[in-house]
Enzyme design. Structure first.
Site, PDB file in Angstrom:
ATOM      1  N   ASP A  24       9.108 -12.315  -5.108  1.00 23.87           N
ATOM      2  CA  ASP A  24      10.285 -11.901  -4.336  1.00 23.87           C
ATOM      3  C   ASP A  24      10.300 -12.587  -2.975  1.00 23.87           C
ATOM      4  O   ASP A  24      11.339 -13.036  -2.490  1.00 23.87           O
ATOM      5  CB  ASP A  24      10.370 -10.370  -4.203  1.00 23.87           C
ATOM      6  N   THR A  26       9.436  -1.575  -0.595  1.00 21.92           N
ATOM      7  CA  THR A  26       8.246  -0.731  -0.688  1.00 21.92           C
ATOM      8  C   THR A  26       7.238  -1.190   0.362  1.00 21.92           C
ATOM      9  O   THR A  26       6.666  -0.390   1.102  1.00 21.92           O
ATOM     10  CB  THR A  26       7.618  -0.865  -2.090  1.00 21.92           C
TER      11      THR A  26
HETATM   12  N1  LIG Z   1      21.249   2.583  -2.502  1.00 21.49           N
HETATM   13  C1  LIG Z   1      19.927   2.685  -2.455  1.00 21.49           C
HETATM   14  N2  LIG Z   1      19.234   3.063  -3.562  1.00 21.49           N
HETATM   15  C2  LIG Z   1      17.910   3.168  -3.550  1.00 21.49           C
HETATM   16  N3  LIG Z   1      17.161   2.919  -2.466  1.00 21.49           N
HETATM   17  C3  LIG Z   1      17.768   2.551  -1.333  1.00 21.49           C
HETATM   18  C4  LIG Z   1      19.180   2.409  -1.290  1.00 21.49           C
HETATM   19  N4  LIG Z   1      19.490   2.008  -0.035  1.00 21.49           N
HETATM   20  C5  LIG Z   1      18.350   1.951   0.657  1.00 21.49           C
HETATM   21  N5  LIG Z   1      17.293   2.291  -0.107  1.00 21.49           N
HETATM   22  C6  LIG Z   1      15.904   2.309   0.342  1.00 21.49           C
HETATM   23  O1  LIG Z   1      15.327   1.060   0.050  1.00 21.49           O
HETATM   24  C7  LIG Z   1      13.925   1.192  -0.115  1.00 21.49           C
HETATM   25  C8  LIG Z   1      13.495   0.387  -1.312  1.00 21.49           C
HETATM   26  O2  LIG Z   1      13.863  -0.954  -1.061  1.00 21.49           O
HETATM   27  P1  LIG Z   1      13.813  -2.048  -2.191  1.00 21.49           P
HETATM   28  O3  LIG Z   1      14.129  -3.341  -1.511  1.00 21.49           O
HETATM   29  O4  LIG Z   1      14.646  -1.656  -3.356  1.00 21.49           O
HETATM   30  O5  LIG Z   1      12.275  -1.965  -2.586  1.00 21.49           O
HETATM   31  P2  LIG Z   1      11.470  -2.692  -3.740  1.00 21.49           P
HETATM   32  O6  LIG Z   1      12.029  -4.104  -3.838  1.00 21.49           O
HETATM   33  O7  LIG Z   1      10.068  -2.661  -3.258  1.00 21.49           O
HETATM   34  O8  LIG Z   1      11.657  -1.924  -5.016  1.00 21.49           O
HETATM   35  C9  LIG Z   1      13.630   2.685  -0.223  1.00 21.49           C
HETATM   36  O9  LIG Z   1      13.021   3.126   0.983  1.00 21.49           O
HETATM   37  C10 LIG Z   1      15.005   3.305  -0.362  1.00 21.49           C
HETATM   38  O10 LIG Z   1      15.064   4.549   0.283  1.00 21.49           O
HETATM   39  C1  LIG Z   2       4.236  -7.890  -0.958  1.00 28.99           C
HETATM   40  C2  LIG Z   2       4.902  -7.244  -2.150  1.00 28.99           C
HETATM   41  C3  LIG Z   2       4.100  -6.034  -2.590  1.00 28.99           C
HETATM   42  C4  LIG Z   2       6.318  -6.803  -1.742  1.00 28.99           C
HETATM   43  O1  LIG Z   2       6.905  -6.098  -2.814  1.00 28.99           O
HETATM   44  P1  LIG Z   2       8.196  -5.154  -2.659  1.00 28.99           P
HETATM   45  O2  LIG Z   2       8.043  -4.346  -1.433  1.00 28.99           O
HETATM   46  O3  LIG Z   2       9.385  -6.086  -2.521  1.00 28.99           O
HETATM   47  O4  LIG Z   2       8.280  -4.348  -3.906  1.00 28.99           O
HETATM   48  C5  LIG Z   2       5.066  -8.270  -3.327  1.00 28.99           C
HETATM   49  O5  LIG Z   2       5.678  -9.441  -2.851  1.00 28.99           O
HETATM   50  C6  LIG Z   2       3.729  -8.624  -3.949  1.00 28.99           C
HETATM   51  O6  LIG Z   2       3.211  -7.933  -4.777  1.00 28.99           O
HETATM   52  N1  LIG Z   2       3.152  -9.780  -3.523  1.00 28.99           N
HETATM   53  C7  LIG Z   2       1.867 -10.275  -4.012  1.00 28.99           C
HETATM   54  C8  LIG Z   2       0.884 -10.370  -2.899  1.00 28.99           C
HETATM   55  C9  LIG Z   2       1.253 -11.435  -1.868  1.00 28.99           C
HETATM   56  O7  LIG Z   2       2.425 -11.804  -1.702  1.00 28.99           O
HETATM   57  O8  LIG Z   2       0.320 -11.892  -1.187  1.00 28.99           O
HETATM   58  K   LIG Z   3      11.880  -6.774  -2.411  1.00 28.70           K
END
Ligand SMILES: Nc1ncnc2c1ncn2[C@@H]1O[C@H](COP(=O)(O)OP(=O)(O)O)[C@@H](O)[C@H]1O
Ligand SMILES: CC(C)(COP(=O)(O)O)[C@@H](O)C(=O)NCCC(=O)O
Ligand SMILES: [K+]
Length: 249
Positions: free
Chosen positions: A102, A125
């Site tokens: 990502d 996250t």
């Molecule tokens: N519409 C939405 N639905 C779900 N989560 C959201 C939304 N808008 C903001 N968030 C927030 O975004 C965060 C997750 O971000 P996201 O970029 O989806 O994470 P990841 O890529 O790690 O799964 C959570 O803290 C959540 O509360």
């Molecule tokens: C740093 C992350 C945990 C971020 O994940 P996300 O919050 O977008 O779900 C992901 O990019 C990951 O697992 N990276 C591997 C470890 C690294 O980038 O060094």
């Molecule tokens: K992400």
């Protein structure tokens, strides 16, 4: 129609495009594979021909999702993979395969949009920062807990921090010192993330002066956008990079 998926650690962000050049005709956020498929099945006139995805999940989890998509829609699925170099950006990790995909795609998207030095900040996250110089060199980055992890650690490792989602949302209407637990925690964690942003901006300035573009993305990007008024808020930055890494021709 093309299905695009960004499978993060908490949520699957999805969108459907009419064609590679078109904008999204449907989009959403799913908490599980099953709810993703349910949302897609519920779309009228869905005719998926291709799917491209990026995942930071375990290989087995991603494989399971791919199998479910093939099963439900009969689509061909291409998954973004690690690269040492692409679209003028050079992966700066010692072991390029270990850089989160990502982060990599967000960097590709950012460098394309900026055509110059950029700082990419992603608040999911985890919160991540990545530095790309004007010649496309990835200088590396930083990873720290994002909002969901910070608040859950406090909830899990203390006895008396407990509150619901509605209260959490209300607490963030202001950032003055909290007078309730929920306000104190939600505002405290938000200020931690803003502090992270300010530190990254300072570092970028030490490298590039004022000559760089800041990108904010991820579900919690809006929580910190006040700390970086010069930043471009690009919620679909990973999808920009995904189209570059997985062209469908
Ligand atoms: N519409 C939405 N639905 C779900 N989560 C959201 C939304 N808008 C903001 N968030 C927030 O975004 C965060 C997750 O971000 P996201 O970029 O989806 O994470 P990841 O890529 O790690 O799964 C959570 O803290 C959540 O509360
Ligand atoms: C740093 C992350 C945990 C971020 O994940 P996300 O919050 O977008 O779900 C992901 O990019 C990951 O697992 N990276 C591997 C470890 C690294 O980038 O060094
Ligand atoms: K992400």
């Amino acid at each position: 129609m093309i299905l695009e998926l960004d499978c993060g650690n908490s949520f699957i962000k999805w969108r459907v495009l009419e064609s590679s050049e078109a904008s999204a005709c449907a989009e959403g956020i799913a908490g599980s594979d099953a709810s993703l498929i349910d949302s897609l099945v519920a779309l009228p006139d869905l005719l998926l021909t291709r799917c491209r995805l990026v995942s930071v999940r375990a290989l087995e989890e991603t494989d399971k999702l791919v199998a479910a998509l093939v099963d439900a829609f009969g689509v061909t699925v291409s998954c973004a993979g690690p690269e040492r170099e692409m679209a003028g950006v050079r992966n700066g990790y010692e072991d390029f395969e270990r850089l989160g995909l990502d982060r990599w795609l967000a960097m590709l998207g950012a460098f394309k949009l900026a055509s110059g030095a950029c700082l990419v900040l992603d608040f999911g996250t985890a919160a991540t920062a990545d530095f790309i110089s004007s010649d496309g060199e990835h200088l590396g980055g930083f990873i720290c807990p994002g909002m969901p992890l910070m608040r859950n650690q406090l909830r899990t490792h203390t006895r008396k921090i407990r509150y619901g989602d509605a209260a959490a949302e209300r607490a963030l209407e202001r950032l003055s010192p909290g007078r309730t637990t929920v306000e104190a925690v939600e505002r405290g964690c938000t200020l931690m993330l803003r502090g992270f942003v300010l530190t990254q901006l300072e570092l970028a300035r030490s490298y590039w002066g004022d000559d760089f573009t800041v990108f904010l993305t991820g579900g919690d990007a809006e929580l910190v956008s006040d700390a970086a008024p010069q930043a471009q808020l690009v919620p679909d930055l990973i999808f920009v990079g995904l189209a570059m890494a997985c062209p469908l021709s």
